[in-house]
Design a protein around this motif. Structure first.
Motif, PDB file in Angstrom:
ATOM      1  N   PRO A 152      -2.056  -0.114  -9.572  1.00  0.00           N
ATOM      2  CA  PRO A 152      -2.972  -0.970  -9.201  1.00  0.00           C
ATOM      3  C   PRO A 152      -3.126  -2.078  -9.996  1.00  0.00           C
ATOM      4  O   PRO A 152      -3.495  -3.283  -9.765  1.00  0.00           O
ATOM      5  CB  PRO A 152      -4.357  -0.068  -9.292  1.00  0.00           C
ATOM      6  CG  PRO A 152      -3.833   1.282  -9.043  1.00  0.00           C
ATOM      7  CD  PRO A 152      -2.453   1.191  -9.704  1.00  0.00           C
ATOM      8  N   HIS A 174       0.817  -1.244  -0.024  1.00  0.00           N
ATOM      9  CA  HIS A 174       0.163  -0.007   0.010  1.00  0.00           C
ATOM     10  C   HIS A 174       0.719   1.277   0.045  1.00  0.00           C
ATOM     11  O   HIS A 174       1.754   1.237   0.518  1.00  0.00           O
ATOM     12  CB  HIS A 174      -0.982  -0.077   1.233  1.00  0.00           C
ATOM     13  CG  HIS A 174      -1.737   1.179   1.403  1.00  0.00           C
ATOM     14  ND1 HIS A 174      -1.669   2.011   2.407  1.00  0.00           N
ATOM     15  CD2 HIS A 174      -2.562   1.992   0.695  1.00  0.00           C
ATOM     16  CE1 HIS A 174      -2.418   3.127   2.323  1.00  0.00           C
ATOM     17  NE2 HIS A 174      -3.141   3.051   1.168  1.00  0.00           N
ATOM     18  N   GLU A 179      -1.854  -1.229  -3.805  1.00  0.00           N
ATOM     19  CA  GLU A 179      -2.855   0.014  -3.441  1.00  0.00           C
ATOM     20  C   GLU A 179      -2.289   1.362  -3.341  1.00  0.00           C
ATOM     21  O   GLU A 179      -1.373   1.408  -2.607  1.00  0.00           O
ATOM     22  CB  GLU A 179      -3.867  -0.772  -2.375  1.00  0.00           C
ATOM     23  CG  GLU A 179      -4.903   0.307  -2.047  1.00  0.00           C
ATOM     24  CD  GLU A 179      -5.697  -0.346  -0.688  1.00  0.00           C
ATOM     25  OE1 GLU A 179      -6.476   0.426  -0.316  1.00  0.00           O
ATOM     26  OE2 GLU A 179      -5.170  -1.207  -0.230  1.00  0.00           O
TER      27      GLU A 179
END
Length: 387
Positions: free
Chosen positions: A119, A99, A124
């Motif tokens: 992505p 992330h 993310e």
């Protein structure tokens, strides 16, 4: 390390190239070995030696040493463009399942990297308002591995509190990457505030002549070596020796150019503050700007970019003003000797906007022209704005 020494002597060995004053362009793809043992050594030490120009090259090495010294980092690695450097720095820190927290309005192609590219590979990304450092901490997750900053950011020039965001990152063992192109290595050094990787579009102030493209990533030796052995060597977005030579030439005059640009920009902004056609100036070096104190704390001087908001609701008046300018070129980049504008209205197409920016915004870059020359041009363009 003295600035004059970095720009004019560091990494250079004139005795090795006929005492030439200018650095040589070592325009070669290969470096020959005399014995198998020598080739064996070079393969084992490819980080440090000149073996293949896709890895190391003496002309490129000079540039990397100088910019690392300007940024106060152990090492640096050069790329063929600014976005190539950004992509390599980011990819070197992420994998599927990770992330990333990024500022909400970064450079256009960085935005595409964050929103569209990462992505696709299972990374993310959360985009946050970077003007509040707490947003980075609040957006963090157990799998957050990277904070991406751009201070000031593109077009609207919002700042992030670099030291505070770094503190949040270190608490969570998160890597920090920042695009420092706006300020140049002369006016802001994020590594001194704890940032792990500092990225530059060398196309801009470092090149300074609008005739070369390049990018660079600065950081500790371990992280830079990691980039060298993975993203750099694999993707191959390397800087050519000739382009490195052009960037070295640009570095020679960087302090003089930055000082001139800073002074002229202040004079042009002061003029624009008096114009009723301008409703707002987006520039963190104005005392009334909400982040003025942070700008003064993090940067040593202003540079040449700012954005104005025209006081109109008619796009034709924006077009007329921009089209009437005679000595500001209309172009996408910045950092060279010529002054430029980039109107947000250029994204307008049959009543639709590809950009979320209001059409009344115009980004300015101030070059090396005399301030009176530029102000006179602005004056005549304003007189034609209403038709």
């Amino acid at each position: 390390m003295d600035l004059s020494y970095i720009l004019n002597e560091l990494g250079e060995d004139r005795a090795a190239y006929f005492n030439a004053v200018a650095p040589p362009i070592i325009q070669t793809s290969n470096f020959a070995c005399r014995t198998v043992d020598e080739m064996r050594y070079m393969l084992q030490h490819e980080f440090e030696v000149d073996f293949y120009t896709r890895g190391n090259n003496p002309t490129v090495d000079m540039l990397e040493k100088k910019i690392a010294a300007l940024e106060g980092t152990e090492h640096a690695i050069a790329f063929g463009s600014g976005i190539a450097a950004v992509v390599a720095a980011v990819l070197s820190q992420v994998k599927a399942g990770d992330h990333v927290v990024c500022i909400r309005k970064p450079y256009t192609w960085t935005n595409k990297l964050m929103r569209n590219f990462l992505p696709r590979f299972g990374v993310e990304v959360t985009m946050v308002d970077g003007t509040d450092a707490r947003n980075f901490a609040e957006a963090s997750k157990e799998n957050t591995v990277l904070y991406y900053l751009e201070s000031p950011n593109s077009f609207t020039f919002e700042l992030q509190d670099i030291a505070q965001i770094v503190a949040y990152a270190k608490e969570r063992n998160i890597c920090t990457v920042i695009d420092n192109s706006f300020a140049s290595p002369l006016f802001q050094n994020p590594a001194a505030m704890g940032v792990d990787l500092v990225v530059h579009s060398a196309t801009k102030y470092i090149g300074g002549h609008s005739d070369v493209m390049g990018g660079i990533v600065c950081g500790d030796r371990e992280r830079i070596n990691q980039i060298f052995s993975t993203e750099y060597m694999t993707l191959g977005a390397v800087l050519s020796p000739h382009d490195a030579w052009l960037l070295l030439r640009g570095l020679r005059t960087l302090p003089l150019r930055m000082d001139r640009i800073a002074k002229t920009t202040r004079q042009v902004v002061a003029y624009l503050q008096q114009r009723e056609e301008v409703s707002e100036i987006l520039w963190p070096f104005l005392p009334e700007h909400p982040q003025y104190k942070l700008a003064k704390k993090q940067m040593r001087n202003n540079t040449g970019q700012f954005t104005i908001k025209l006081n109109t609701d008619q796009i034709k008046e924006v077009d007329r003003f921009c089209d009437s300018l005679q000595h500001f070129l209309m172009a996408a980049s910045w950092g060279g000797h010529e002054s430029l504008i980039y109107p947000a209205a250029a994204a307008h197409n049959k009543g639709n906007y590809r950009s979320s920016l209001p059409f009344t915004l115009i980004r300015f870059y101030i070059g090396l022209e005399d301030p009176e020359y530029l102000i006179k041009d602005l004056d005549q363009a304003f007189s034609k704005m209403k038709g």
